[in-house]
Write an enzyme that holds these catalytic residues in place. Structure first.
Site, PDB file in Angstrom:
ATOM      1  N   ARG A 192      -3.873   9.925   3.495  1.00  0.00           N
ATOM      2  CA  ARG A 192      -2.636  10.639   3.767  1.00  0.00           C
ATOM      3  C   ARG A 192      -1.834  10.884   2.479  1.00  0.00           C
ATOM      4  NH1 ARG A 192      -0.944  13.576   7.607  1.00  0.00           N
ATOM      5  NH2 ARG A 192       1.306  13.675   7.743  1.00  0.00           N
ATOM      6  N   ARG A 208       0.836  14.288  13.164  1.00  0.00           N
ATOM      7  CA  ARG A 208       1.227  14.114  11.769  1.00  0.00           C
ATOM      8  C   ARG A 208       1.422  15.416  10.969  1.00  0.00           C
ATOM      9  NH1 ARG A 208      -1.860   9.004   9.223  1.00  0.00           N
ATOM     10  NH2 ARG A 208       0.185   8.546   8.378  1.00  0.00           N
ATOM     11  N   PRO A 209       2.336  16.287  11.398  1.00  0.00           N
ATOM     12  CA  PRO A 209       2.582  17.510  10.629  1.00  0.00           C
ATOM     13  C   PRO A 209       3.303  17.204   9.306  1.00  0.00           C
ATOM     14  CG  PRO A 209       4.181  17.310  12.409  1.00  0.00           C
ATOM     15  CD  PRO A 209       3.221  16.164  12.564  1.00  0.00           C
ATOM     16  N   ILE A 210       3.335  18.198   8.391  1.00  0.00           N
ATOM     17  CA  ILE A 210       4.075  17.985   7.129  1.00  0.00           C
ATOM     18  C   ILE A 210       5.157  19.059   6.963  1.00  0.00           C
ATOM     19  CG2 ILE A 210       2.310  16.638   5.919  1.00  0.00           C
ATOM     20  CD1 ILE A 210       1.561  19.252   4.419  1.00  0.00           C
ATOM     21  N   ASP A 211       5.651  19.568   8.099  1.00  0.00           N
ATOM     22  CA  ASP A 211       6.652  20.644   8.045  1.00  0.00           C
ATOM     23  C   ASP A 211       7.918  20.246   7.283  1.00  0.00           C
ATOM     24  OD1 ASP A 211       6.742  18.967  10.491  1.00  0.00           O
ATOM     25  OD2 ASP A 211       8.661  19.967  10.781  1.00  0.00           O
ATOM     26  N   GLN A 212       8.309  18.977   7.334  1.00  0.00           N
ATOM     27  CA  GLN A 212       9.533  18.554   6.636  1.00  0.00           C
ATOM     28  C   GLN A 212       9.336  18.537   5.115  1.00  0.00           C
ATOM     29  OE1 GLN A 212      12.540  18.111   8.425  1.00  0.00           O
ATOM     30  NE2 GLN A 212      11.118  19.023   9.888  1.00  0.00           N
ATOM     31  N   CYS A 227      -5.133   8.117   8.770  1.00  0.00           N
ATOM     32  CA  CYS A 227      -5.546   7.594  10.066  1.00  0.00           C
ATOM     33  C   CYS A 227      -5.232   8.590  11.179  1.00  0.00           C
ATOM     34  CB  CYS A 227      -4.782   6.294  10.364  1.00  0.00           C
ATOM     35  SG  CYS A 227      -5.405   4.890   9.445  1.00  0.00           S
ATOM     36  N   LYS A 250       0.832  -1.208   0.000  1.00  0.00           N
ATOM     37  CA  LYS A 250       0.000   0.000   0.000  1.00  0.00           C
ATOM     38  C   LYS A 250       0.869   1.263   0.000  1.00  0.00           C
ATOM     39  CE  LYS A 250      -1.746   1.765   4.047  1.00  0.00           C
ATOM     40  NZ  LYS A 250      -1.459   3.198   4.214  1.00  0.00           N
ATOM     41  N   ASN A 251       1.835   1.313   0.930  1.00  0.00           N
ATOM     42  CA  ASN A 251       2.574   2.564   1.106  1.00  0.00           C
ATOM     43  C   ASN A 251       3.546   2.854  -0.040  1.00  0.00           C
ATOM     44  OD1 ASN A 251       1.106   3.085   3.360  1.00  0.00           O
ATOM     45  ND2 ASN A 251       2.682   2.450   4.827  1.00  0.00           N
ATOM     46  N   ASP A 269       3.912   0.346  12.084  1.00  0.00           N
ATOM     47  CA  ASP A 269       2.691  -0.232  11.498  1.00  0.00           C
ATOM     48  C   ASP A 269       2.434  -1.667  11.964  1.00  0.00           C
ATOM     49  OD1 ASP A 269       2.421   2.135  10.157  1.00  0.00           O
ATOM     50  OD2 ASP A 269       3.177   1.378   8.254  1.00  0.00           O
ATOM     51  N   ARG A 308      -9.095  -0.275   3.775  1.00  0.00           N
ATOM     52  CA  ARG A 308      -8.198   0.710   3.168  1.00  0.00           C
ATOM     53  C   ARG A 308      -6.812   0.134   2.932  1.00  0.00           C
ATOM     54  NH1 ARG A 308      -6.681   5.510   6.437  1.00  0.00           N
ATOM     55  NH2 ARG A 308      -5.020   5.307   4.930  1.00  0.00           N
TER      56      ARG A 308
HETATM   57  N1  EPU Z   1       6.746  13.982  10.810  1.00  0.00           N
HETATM   58  C1  EPU Z   1       6.934  15.304  11.131  1.00  0.00           C
HETATM   59  N2  EPU Z   1       6.985  16.209  10.106  1.00  0.00           N
HETATM   60  C2  EPU Z   1       6.861  15.831   8.809  1.00  0.00           C
HETATM   61  C3  EPU Z   1       6.664  14.483   8.497  1.00  0.00           C
HETATM   62  C4  EPU Z   1       6.617  13.567   9.539  1.00  0.00           C
HETATM   63  O1  EPU Z   1       7.047  15.690  12.290  1.00  0.00           O
HETATM   64  O2  EPU Z   1       6.910  16.709   7.927  1.00  0.00           O
HETATM   65  C5  EPU Z   1       6.704  12.989  11.911  1.00  0.00           C
HETATM   66  C6  EPU Z   1       5.349  12.257  11.965  1.00  0.00           C
HETATM   67  O3  EPU Z   1       4.406  12.982  12.712  1.00  0.00           O
HETATM   68  C7  EPU Z   1       5.758  10.953  12.609  1.00  0.00           C
HETATM   69  C8  EPU Z   1       7.165  10.698  12.048  1.00  0.00           C
HETATM   70  O4  EPU Z   1       7.642  11.963  11.607  1.00  0.00           O
HETATM   71  O5  EPU Z   1       5.853  11.134  13.994  1.00  0.00           O
HETATM   72  C9  EPU Z   1       7.242   9.724  10.886  1.00  0.00           C
HETATM   73  O6  EPU Z   1       6.350  10.126   9.872  1.00  0.00           O
HETATM   74  P1  EPU Z   1       6.545   9.729   8.349  1.00  0.00           P
HETATM   75  O7  EPU Z   1       6.560  10.974   7.537  1.00  0.00           O
HETATM   76  O8  EPU Z   1       7.691   8.800   8.215  1.00  0.00           O
HETATM   77  O9  EPU Z   1       5.223   8.959   8.054  1.00  0.00           O
HETATM   78  P2  EPU Z   1       4.200   9.168   6.884  1.00  0.00           P
HETATM   79  O10 EPU Z   1       4.928   9.359   5.603  1.00  0.00           O
HETATM   80  O11 EPU Z   1       3.160  10.143   7.269  1.00  0.00           O
HETATM   81  C10 EPU Z   1       4.187   6.632   6.272  1.00  0.00           C
HETATM   82  C11 EPU Z   1       3.111   5.607   6.123  1.00  0.00           C
HETATM   83  C12 EPU Z   1       2.589   5.223   7.493  1.00  0.00           C
HETATM   84  C13 EPU Z   1       3.731   4.712   8.343  1.00  0.00           C
HETATM   85  C14 EPU Z   1       4.868   5.750   8.396  1.00  0.00           C
HETATM   86  C15 EPU Z   1       6.077   5.281   9.146  1.00  0.00           C
HETATM   87  C16 EPU Z   1       2.157   6.196   3.995  1.00  0.00           C
HETATM   88  C17 EPU Z   1       1.013   6.736   3.240  1.00  0.00           C
HETATM   89  N3  EPU Z   1       2.044   6.146   5.308  1.00  0.00           N
HETATM   90  O12 EPU Z   1       3.544   7.747   6.870  1.00  0.00           O
HETATM   91  O13 EPU Z   1       1.667   4.177   7.273  1.00  0.00           O
HETATM   92  O14 EPU Z   1       3.281   4.466   9.629  1.00  0.00           O
HETATM   93  O15 EPU Z   1       5.249   6.115   7.067  1.00  0.00           O
HETATM   94  O16 EPU Z   1       6.604   4.144   8.562  1.00  0.00           O
HETATM   95  O17 EPU Z   1       3.137   5.781   3.405  1.00  0.00           O
HETATM   96  C18 EPU Z   1      -0.093   2.757   7.820  1.00  0.00           C
HETATM   97  O18 EPU Z   1       0.176   2.139   6.779  1.00  0.00           O
HETATM   98  O19 EPU Z   1      -0.891   2.330   8.695  1.00  0.00           O
HETATM   99  C19 EPU Z   1       0.560   4.032   8.051  1.00  0.00           C
HETATM  100  C20 EPU Z   1       0.136   4.905   8.953  1.00  0.00           C
END
Ligand code: EPU
Length: 416
Positions: A92, A121-125, A116, A22-23, A304, A396
């Site tokens: 997401r 879950r911010p996107i600042d990075q 979820c 999925k991811n 996960d 999902r």
């Molecule tokens: N984070 C920040 N700022 C950012 C991005 C992330 O603070 O700009 C924090 C997040 O809040 C979290 C950590 O960094 O605490 C890791 O987040 P990451 O960006 O790695 O996760 P993601 O890309 O939002 C993906 C998967 C998730 C999985 C994580 C970690 C997708 C669509 N989602 O999320 O999958 O848990 O990587 O491996 O690829 C799931 O499949 O159930 C799921 C939630």
């Protein structure tokens, strides 16, 4: 709203075929916008998130063809349009359209992504990366407008090895002028999968899968072909099921290396399995030992699989502790596990599980995707019948989960 009904306690044997990840798939689809022509993605999982992404592709005027598990995307008539929250909030991964449309049009308007509810879950990075590449980012309520005259290669150090930010920046940088270096990049196998797709289109990317990714921008990218890698989280979920109920249960179509951390923890817990190339045969453990887990980014223990593993640990004799370091709200499954008979309690980001406890069929609610998986596993081992509500979360992320479980002997059905 349909529910899943499970009668617990049946041994499971036979074969399960693991689907495409999925991811990975949810990033490959937006990445296909970088090709000015046709892309082919094999091994697409049939899950709800993919349906929503296809709707966004259609909104952007792409021609989309799905033949079994092959997805063909033609971007010849691609048009840049704002992506409304009705589509983006469904998952997401809609945020990958930020990187992709920014690369193609130097402009994107999109609502903040959904997904979820497992933490802040911010996107600042992601934003930091786009800005470093020369974009300006403005936010009005939940809508982001990201624009650039030109994208220019940059050196970007991620504060956290974020999977999403690494992929999004890599996608955008693929069409930036000059060289981009992403440091402290995430190393998940899904990132390697996306990079190979972009490389197949003609992009110059080195180091995907390590913490330093170097991208030389290209002006145009051509046709791309890729196969979605096997879903290590789906595979891990079935391995946990096999540890509790397996009788020569074969988990097929996996990449064993992607599961190294889970397999070492299963061994520590007393589970026995046999590896044969891309297949693992697993049996119910005679006696499960308590095991401590700390979630980390790859190659550490995946967040996960933390919730599914919690269910396994309710059956271990003794006390196990799980430390969740990635998301702050990923213990919401435990309220329902406790309702079924488990003995767990939360202290900040640590969960204590006291086992072994018998689990009893109950009415439970999937609060997020992996919480749903955790409860589904609990239902399979419980005495009596469990009804799971909010199952759209489970659907999902797990392709054809009801049939896959039925085929190996589970008593499970969808109730309308
Ligand atoms: N984070 C920040 N700022 C950012 C991005 C992330 O603070 O700009 C924090 C997040 O809040 C979290 C950590 O960094 O605490 C890791 O987040 P990451 O960006 O790695 O996760 P993601 O890309 O939002 C993906 C998967 C998730 C999985 C994580 C970690 C997708 C669509 N989602 O999320 O999958 O848990 O990587 O491996 O690829 C799931 O499949 O159930 C799921 C939630």
């Amino acid at each position: 709203m349909p529910k899943i009904k499970v009668e617990g306690g049946y041994k499971l044997s036979g074969d399960v075929k693991i689907s495409g990840a999925k991811n990975s798939a949810v990033a490959l689809i937006p990445a296909a916008l970088l090709s000015k022509n046709e892309s082919t993605i094999y091994n697409i999982p049939h899950i709800r998130d993919i349906d929503y992404l296809i709707e966004i592709l259609k909104l952007l005027n792409c021609e989309v063809e799905v033949i079994e598990d092959t997805l063909k995307i033609n971007t010849k008539n691609l048009k840049n349009k704002p992506i409304p929250d009705t589509l983006s909030k469904e998952m997401r991964a809609s945020y990958y359209f930020m990187g992709a449309l920014l690369a193609r049009f130097k402009k994107v308007e999109i609502c903040f992504p959904g997904g979820c509810n497992i933490g802040n879950r911010p996107i600042d990075q992601h934003i930091k990366g786009f800005e470093a590449l020369g974009a300006t980012v403005t936010q009005k309520k939940s809508t982001f407008l990201i624009k650039a005259k030109q994208l220019k290669g940059a050196k970007i150090y991620l504060d956290i090895p974020s999977v999403g930010a690494t992929i999004n920046i890599m996608i955008a940088a693929t069409m930036a002028k000059g060289k981009t270096v992403i440091e402290n990049a995430a190393k998940e196998p899904e990132i390697v999968n996306i990079a190979s797709f972009l490389i197949n289109m003609g992009a110059k990317i080195k180091g995907a899968g390590t913490d330093k990714i170097v991208i030389e921008g290209a002006e145009e990218l051509d046709n791309g072909i890729v196969e979605v890698c096997p879903d290590r989280i789906e595979a891990g979920t079935y391995l946990i099921i096999g540890s509790l109920l397996g009788k020569d249960l074969n988990i097929n179509n996996i990449i064993v290396d992607h599961l190294a951390m889970l397999l070492s923890k299963l061994k520590e817990a007393g589970v026995e399995f046999k590896i044969n190339k891309d297949k693992i045969t697993i049996n119910k453990a005679r006696k499960l030992k308590p095991t401590n887990i700390k979630t980390l980014s790859y190659p550490g223990f995946p967040t996960d699989l933390q919730q599914p593993f919690t269910t396994l640990l309710t059956q271990a004799e003794g006390t196990s502790i799980i430390e969740e370091t990635i998301y702050e709200s990923r213990f919401r499954n435990t309220e329902y596990l406790n309702k079924m008979g488990a003995n767990t309690y939360i202290d900040k980001n640590k969960l204590t599980i006291k086992g072994k406890t018998k689990l009893y069929g109950s009415e439970v609610v999937a609060t997020d995707l992996r919480a749903g998986a955790s409860l589904l596993i609990a239902a399979l081992i419980a005495k009596g019948t469990t009804t799971i509500d909010n199952i759209e979360f489970i659907l999902r992320g797990y392709e054809d989960v009801i049939n896959k479980l039925k085929q190996i002997g589970a008593k499970i059905e969808l109730i309308p």
